[in-house]
Each structure stands twice: as C-alpha cells, then as structure tokens.
Design an enzyme around this catalytic site. Structure first.
Site, PDB file in Angstrom:
ATOM      1  N   CYS A   1       8.028  -0.544  -9.812  1.00  0.00           N
ATOM      2  CA  CYS A   1       8.615   0.026  -8.616  1.00  0.00           C
ATOM      3  C   CYS A   1       9.831   1.044  -8.882  1.00  0.00           C
ATOM      4  O   CYS A   1       9.740   2.034  -8.052  1.00  0.00           O
ATOM      5  CB  CYS A   1       9.419  -1.158  -7.573  1.00  0.00           C
ATOM      6  SG  CYS A   1      10.433  -2.271  -8.591  1.00  0.00           S
TER       7      CYS A   1
ATOM      8  N   GLU B   1      12.220  -5.398  -0.925  1.00  0.00           N
ATOM      9  CA  GLU B   1      12.059  -4.483  -2.437  1.00  0.00           C
ATOM     10  C   GLU B   1      10.688  -3.752  -2.288  1.00  0.00           C
ATOM     11  O   GLU B   1       9.761  -4.396  -2.828  1.00  0.00           O
ATOM     12  CB  GLU B   1      12.252  -5.360  -3.270  1.00  0.00           C
ATOM     13  CG  GLU B   1      13.079  -4.697  -4.606  1.00  0.00           C
ATOM     14  CD  GLU B   1      11.994  -4.097  -5.555  1.00  0.00           C
ATOM     15  OE1 GLU B   1      11.668  -2.924  -5.224  1.00  0.00           O
ATOM     16  OE2 GLU B   1      11.991  -4.843  -6.573  1.00  0.00           O
TER      17      GLU B   1
ATOM     18  N   LYS C   1       4.322 -17.528  -2.115  1.00  0.00           N
ATOM     19  CA  LYS C   1       3.259 -17.038  -1.764  1.00  0.00           C
ATOM     20  C   LYS C   1       2.962 -15.873  -3.090  1.00  0.00           C
ATOM     21  O   LYS C   1       3.383 -14.671  -2.632  1.00  0.00           O
ATOM     22  CB  LYS C   1       3.057 -16.514  -0.640  1.00  0.00           C
ATOM     23  CG  LYS C   1       1.473 -16.567   0.110  1.00  0.00           C
ATOM     24  CD  LYS C   1       0.488 -15.944  -0.622  1.00  0.00           C
ATOM     25  CE  LYS C   1       0.515 -14.332  -0.577  1.00  0.00           C
ATOM     26  NZ  LYS C   1      -0.570 -13.618  -1.439  1.00  0.00           N
TER      27      LYS C   1
ATOM     28  N   GLU D   1       4.011   6.934  -3.932  1.00  0.00           N
ATOM     29  CA  GLU D   1       4.003   6.135  -5.091  1.00  0.00           C
ATOM     30  C   GLU D   1       2.771   5.999  -5.502  1.00  0.00           C
ATOM     31  O   GLU D   1       1.717   5.545  -4.971  1.00  0.00           O
ATOM     32  CB  GLU D   1       4.634   4.742  -4.608  1.00  0.00           C
ATOM     33  CG  GLU D   1       4.912   3.610  -5.676  1.00  0.00           C
ATOM     34  CD  GLU D   1       5.397   2.657  -5.433  1.00  0.00           C
ATOM     35  OE1 GLU D   1       5.055   1.859  -4.589  1.00  0.00           O
ATOM     36  OE2 GLU D   1       6.562   2.207  -6.077  1.00  0.00           O
TER      37      GLU D   1
HETATM   38  O1  TXE Z   1       0.705  -4.609  -2.359  1.00  0.00           O
HETATM   39  P1  TXE Z   1       1.061  -5.569  -1.087  1.00  0.00           P
HETATM   40  P2  TXE Z   1      -0.774  -4.088  -2.788  1.00  0.00           P
HETATM   41  C1  TXE Z   1       2.731  -0.776  -3.896  1.00  0.00           C
HETATM   42  C2  TXE Z   1       2.310   0.125  -4.998  1.00  0.00           C
HETATM   43  C3  TXE Z   1       0.921  -0.314  -4.800  1.00  0.00           C
HETATM   44  C4  TXE Z   1       0.917  -0.403  -3.096  1.00  0.00           C
HETATM   45  C5  TXE Z   1      -0.204  -1.585  -2.757  1.00  0.00           C
HETATM   46  O2  TXE Z   1       2.345   1.140  -4.515  1.00  0.00           O
HETATM   47  O3  TXE Z   1      -0.056   0.560  -4.971  1.00  0.00           O
HETATM   48  O4  TXE Z   1       2.136  -1.321  -3.000  1.00  0.00           O
HETATM   49  O5  TXE Z   1      -0.125  -2.769  -3.509  1.00  0.00           O
HETATM   50  C6  TXE Z   1       1.172  -9.790   0.253  1.00  0.00           C
HETATM   51  N1  TXE Z   1       1.984  -9.930   5.324  1.00  0.00           N
HETATM   52  N2  TXE Z   1       3.626  -1.950  -4.724  1.00  0.00           N
HETATM   53  O6  TXE Z   1      -1.537  -3.611  -1.644  1.00  0.00           O
HETATM   54  O7  TXE Z   1       0.217  -5.611  -0.018  1.00  0.00           O
HETATM   55  C7  TXE Z   1       0.177  -9.774  -0.656  1.00  0.00           C
HETATM   56  O8  TXE Z   1      -0.692 -10.970  -0.554  1.00  0.00           O
HETATM   57  C8  TXE Z   1       2.768 -10.563   4.474  1.00  0.00           C
HETATM   58  C9  TXE Z   1       4.884  -1.779  -5.172  1.00  0.00           C
HETATM   59  O9  TXE Z   1      -1.435  -5.026  -3.834  1.00  0.00           O
HETATM   60  O10 TXE Z   1       2.500  -4.935  -0.786  1.00  0.00           O
HETATM   61  C10 TXE Z   1       1.167 -10.026  -1.888  1.00  0.00           C
HETATM   62  O11 TXE Z   1       1.456 -11.138  -2.386  1.00  0.00           O
HETATM   63  N3  TXE Z   1       2.328 -10.515   3.221  1.00  0.00           N
HETATM   64  C11 TXE Z   1       5.591  -3.114  -5.327  1.00  0.00           C
HETATM   65  C12 TXE Z   1       2.337  -9.119  -1.659  1.00  0.00           C
HETATM   66  O12 TXE Z   1       2.290  -8.960  -0.149  1.00  0.00           O
HETATM   67  C13 TXE Z   1       1.248  -9.599   2.590  1.00  0.00           C
HETATM   68  C14 TXE Z   1       4.664  -4.140  -6.125  1.00  0.00           C
HETATM   69  C15 TXE Z   1       2.212  -7.699  -2.185  1.00  0.00           C
HETATM   70  O13 TXE Z   1       1.165  -7.020  -1.889  1.00  0.00           O
HETATM   71  C16 TXE Z   1       0.555  -8.804   3.710  1.00  0.00           C
HETATM   72  C17 TXE Z   1       3.213  -4.166  -5.760  1.00  0.00           C
HETATM   73  C18 TXE Z   1       1.082  -9.106   5.220  1.00  0.00           C
HETATM   74  N4  TXE Z   1       0.516  -8.500   5.947  1.00  0.00           N
HETATM   75  C19 TXE Z   1       3.019  -3.128  -5.034  1.00  0.00           C
HETATM   76  N5  TXE Z   1      -0.250  -8.231   2.974  1.00  0.00           N
HETATM   77  C20 TXE Z   1       6.832  -2.937  -6.117  1.00  0.00           C
HETATM   78  N6  TXE Z   1       7.936  -2.813  -5.013  1.00  0.00           N
HETATM   79  O14 TXE Z   1       7.279  -3.387  -7.165  1.00  0.00           O
HETATM   80  C21 TXE Z   1      -0.237  -8.139   2.091  1.00  0.00           C
HETATM   81  N7  TXE Z   1       0.806  -9.120   1.672  1.00  0.00           N
END
Ligand code: TXE
Length: 532
Positions: A325, A291, A216, A426
């Site tokens: 990250c 992660e 996904k 972050e």
């Molecule tokens: O990420 P999400 P977002 C951090 C970074 C960013 C913050 C929010 O600080 O500003 O997260 O970003 C899926 N159940 N990182 O909101 O929500 C979503 O569809 C299952 C750090 O865009 O974490 C996507 O595929 N899955 C990071 C994935 O989770 C769910 C990289 C990531 O989205 C879900 C990105 C749920 N309830 C953001 N809700 C890193 N560690 O590198 C969302 N998703």
C-alpha cells in the site's frame, strides 16, 4: 514440528504428489532436498473456526486457492456465506457480552498474546513457506512477515493494561476520570498482500484491549490464517473470542459490515472496497478503521547520497512485487540528477531475479492472483497509450520452470506526467513511474497532487530541507533517507483517500477502545432543582 512429518510424506508420496490439491506444497530446494507441506498438516483446510471449534460451512461450495508461481490449485477452502458470518457474529457477541474475556486481568490477556507469539516463532519456517506458496512472495519476504507477526503479538502483549485512564479537574463536588473499554465485536477484514501480518496488526490490539473478533482473510490467500488458527489451539482462549470465517468479500465479509451486532470493522484493502464498507457500516454507525491504497511519492534531491537513494528507490517499489500500500510508486527526481538516476535504476532493475518465491535465490515473486495480474498489465498499456516511455520491462515474463506463473517484468516508466492515470491511480504491482521536478516547491506540489496520502519519502543530505518537506507532505508516514521502515510502535494510516484511523502503536490499541468518563459526586445530597 512440520518437517519430520514432511519428510515422512515425501517418502511415501515422492514427486507424484507435487501438484495435487490434497498435498499442498512440494518445493525442490534445488539442492536435492525435497520438502513438502501437506493438507495433512492443515487438517482444517475446508472448515471455519467458530465458537471455539472447527465447523463445516453452511454451503458445500469451495474456493480454489492458486499458487501464483504456477497457477496450480493448491487447496480448496470453504466458501463461507451470510449464514456462517451470522454464526460467527453470534459467537463473538456472546463471548463479549457474557464471556469472561473482557474481565480477564490484562496480564492474563498478555500471556495469551505472548503464547501466540511463541507458537508463531516456533512454526515460523512452516508458516513462511505456506505464505510464499499462497501469495507468491519470496521466502525472505515471508520470513520477514512472520518476524513482524511475532513482534506485533509481543508488542501488544506488553501493552496490555499499560494504557490507563486519566483524571481531570472538575468543579467541586465533582471528581472525574476517563477510562478505556473494549468496543465489543470486531470484524477484521484482511487483504492478500501481507496475509498473516495484516491479521496480526488487527488481532493483537483488538484482543489486547479485550474485544472479541471475527477474522475474514482474503479468499485469495486464506492458508496462513487457517494454519495459524490450527496452531494456536493449544492455548486456552475462551470460545467465541477468536473466530475465523473464510469466503468472498460479498458473501462472507459484507454481512459482517452490515450487521448491527458488530461494533467495529477494521479493514485493509482497496479504496473502493473501503468506501463500500463505510457505507455498509452505517446501519449501526459502527466504528470503522480503513487502511487503503496509496500512490506514495519517493523524492530524490540532487544533494542526496546517490547510492542510498537509488537502492531505496528500487526497494521501495519492487519489494513484495510492488504489492504494498505504501510502495514508492512515484519516484520524483530533481532534474539535475534525473538522467543519471534513470540510468542507474535501469541497471539495478535488470539484475532483479524474478521467479518462484519458494526458490531461495529469487528476489521478486509473481503477482499474487489473476485479477491483479490483468490489472497491472492493463495499467502498463494505459501508460503506453498516455505517452509515458517504458525505459525497462513492460511485459509479462516467462520464467523457466514456472511458465504459467503470474510474472511481470519489473517495469520503469520515465518522463511520466503527474496527471497521467499511471501516476494518479494505484497500480499495486511492479511498476515505477519516474517524474522529474525542478525545485523544492514543485516537489511538494507534485507529491501532494494525488487523492492518496499514505506515505512518502525524501532523500537529501540537507536535514532542514528534509524536515521542511516532511512537514509539507500530506501523508501519514514520511521517511527521511530511508523507505518502508514499519515500526510497530508508531502510528500507521493515511491522509485523504488512503483511509481513516491509525493502526499499530498505542494509536492502534486506542482504535479498539471506547472512551468513557466517569463523574462522581463527592457531596451526596439533593439539588432541589424543581423545589425552588
Ligand atoms: O481488494 P479488496 P482486491 C488495492 C490494490 C488492488 C485493489 C483491489 O490496488 O489492486 O485494492 O484488490 C474483502 N465488503 N489493495 O479487489 O476487494 C475481500 O474479501 C467487505 C490495496 O483484491 O479490497 C478481502 O478480504 N469486504 C491494499 C479484502 O476485502 C470485502 C491491499 C480486500 O479485498 C468486500 C489489497 C465487501 N463488499 C488491495 N469486497 C492495501 N491497502 O494494502 C471485498 N472484501
């Protein structure tokens, strides 16, 4: 391939198709050559891949995919929902429980992974351009990502069948051995900052170990995964082994995490979403690897090679527009070189060429989406109101020719206190916090004083001090005199709220296996336990 087709479409469509959602990509290379990636090349853009075929999503709702360099809609993809997630789970379940996949000889699985690597290699440029279009990162960064994808599939192809079981001494007449088996159906949930690379980090070890998968991707950046699935159709992979569901986190991913038919969830993304996933995975106590975010300290001692330290300080935070990250978002600098370091960093940051990532000379692209753009600008305002001083940047950036893009000036906050929100939370954007420290003890204390523990770095010419610091920093990776070197062979993951479990290397492979001990009785006769 791709480019022959591109040329044909260019001739027919010319400049007029530039912003159409039907035609994905028009890139003027500034040298008169015009290249284009079209919806025609990604035929399955509004479909899902389930049980070995492209299928319509249950609902006809679509998600608009935006080019962050100009905010134009470049594609409309399927918005998968619970029904689609359940179809994918059923396919992956059947393929695992009844299919031949987990019985394949490891060398057969290895061949499939090698084939995937070969196909990505062959289509590297097209995939890189697509990633840049969708995510905004520079072409150089996208090409680097594709190299990482290729290396990851090759590495796990090589690992198939290599990690074998163990034996241990058992009391006679028992003999015992330990074997590893695939876990089952794995839901792989991917973020938008390294779309295809993060998919590879999960798909390759999961498949190598004999699991079946549902990928996904982020709804913000689904295009490279769609194209990847299309490209690998030429390989004979049993139906249901690899499924692709596109959709929002709530609609398409949450059902995967809640389902009792899914055995493992591997997630890269935000810490809050990670916590939700862990809660939602409780229904059947599925295995969970997370992660998550970071606030990594990059520590510069006065005795470091100054040029090298400054170079990596800037690379560590502004590469990938700070959306990493493990970004070195807190730069801890020993007081005696603090002023010199700040001055040097500003002179370097001034030179960064920010712009449309698809232009070869761009060094830093836009922030990937509107939500992230607003978040980063909010944090810059929070920093101001907390009393941190902006030494450079701090504003949205108007880029000529890309006026609507999500561009933010590379921003340097100085005299930051470690308990300010901008040093604790972050930001995930091009924002550096510079913090002075007095001595080794204070450097360790500051480095560890956040809820995160993904990575950190130390720059010093004293190797004993470097090693001492490395041992004391609470993080999954510590770099010494370098930054952001990711080794596919090593373990990647975080302490504290940066996650649980490790990806990559043999550690990443083991995370997709169950451990079983088999105990054999070498003297087969009754115990007569209840006869005495
Ligand atoms: O990420 P999400 P977002 C951090 C970074 C960013 C913050 C929010 O600080 O500003 O997260 O970003 C899926 N159940 N990182 O909101 O929500 C979503 O569809 C299952 C750090 O865009 O974490 C996507 O595929 N899955 C990071 C994935 O989770 C769910 C990289 C990531 O989205 C879900 C990105 C749920 N309830 C953001 N809700 C890193 N560690 O590198 C969302 N998703």
């Amino acid at each position: 391939m791709g480019f022959q087709r591109i040329a044909e479409v260019c001739e027919k469509g010319g400049d007029g198709v530039r912003d159409s959602p039907v035609f994905f990509f028009a890139k003027n290379r500034r040298d008169g050559e015009f290249s284009l990636i079209t919806a025609d090349l990604i035929k399955q853009v509004d479909k899902l891949f389930i049980n070995g075929e492209w299928v319509e999503a249950a609902s006809d709702k679509k998600i608009e995919v935006i080019n962050p360099a100009n905010r134009k809609v470049i594609a409309k993809v399927a918005a998968g929902n619970q029904e689609d997630a359940e179809r994918a789970i059923a396919a992956a379940r059947k393929a695992f429980d009844e299919g031949p996949w987990k019985e394949y000889h490891p060398s057969e699985r290895a061949q499939i992974l090698f084939d995937i690597a070969r196909i990505v290699q062959h289509n590297k440029e097209e995939l890189a351009q697509l990633e840049t279009l969708d995510n905004g990162k520079t072409l150089r960064e996208s090409r680097g990502d594709m190299d990482g994808v290729i290396r990851t599939f090759r590495y796990y192809a090589g690992l198939c069948g290599k990690p074998y079981g163990e034996t241990f001494e058992a009391d006679y007449p028992l003999s015992a051995k330990v074997v590893r088996e695939p876990i089952g159906v794995c839901a792989l949930i991917i973020p938008w900052n390294y779309p295809l690379l993060m998919a590879a980090w999960k798909l390759a070890p999961a498949l190598a170990a004999g699991n079946t998968c549902i990928l996904k991707p982020s709804e913000v950046t689904p295009l490279s995964a769609l194209r990847f699935f299309e490209l690998i159709q030429e390989i004979d992979i049993p139906a249901g082994v690899m499924n692709l569901v596109i959709g929002t986190g709530m609609d398409a991913a949450q059902p995967l995490t809640e389902s009792k038919q899914v055995d493992k969830v591997a997630f890269t993304g935000g810490t809050e979403t990670g916590k939700k996933i862990m809660m939602n995975s409780l229904s059947n106590l599925k295995k969970v690897s997370l992660e998550l975010g970071g606030k990594s300290p990059n520590i510069i001692f006065a005795d470091a090679d100054f040029e090298t330290a400054m170079d990596y300080a800037v690379f560590g935070i502004f590469n990938n527009t700070g959306q990493v990250c493990s970004a070195g978002s807190r730069l801890l600098v020993e007081k005696s070189v603090y002023d010199r370091a700040v001055e040097d960093i500003i002179s370097r940051v001034k030179q960064i060429r920010v712009g449309d990532g698809s232009i070869e000379t761009t060094q830093m692209g836009p922030v990937t989406g509107e939500k992230q753009y607003e978040k980063v600008l909010d944090y810059i305002n929070i920093g101001r109101s907390e009393g941190a001083r902006i030494a450079f940047g701090g504003n949205p950036l108007l880029v000529e020719g890309s006026e609507d893009g999500y561009f933010i000036e590379p921003t340097v906050f100085v005299d930051v206190l470690n308990d300010m929100r901008i040093a604790q939370e972050e930001i995930f954007g091009p924002v550096l916090c510079v913090i002075p420290f007095e001595n080794e003890r204070e450097a360790v204390q500051l480095a560890n004083a956040t809820p995160y523990g993904l990575a950190g770095a130390v720059f010093t010419s004293d190797s004993a001090k470097a090693e001492r610091m490395a041992r004391k920093i609470k993080a999954g990776t510590v770099w010494l005199n370098t930054y952001e070197e990711n080794l596919i062979e090593g373990p990647w993951g975080g302490y504290k709220q940066s996650g649980t479990g490790r990806e990559l290397g043999v550690y990443g492979y083991e995370a997709y296996t169950e451990i079983k001990q088999i105990i054999n009785n070498l003297d087969v006769q009754p115990t007569n336990w209840f006869n005495s």
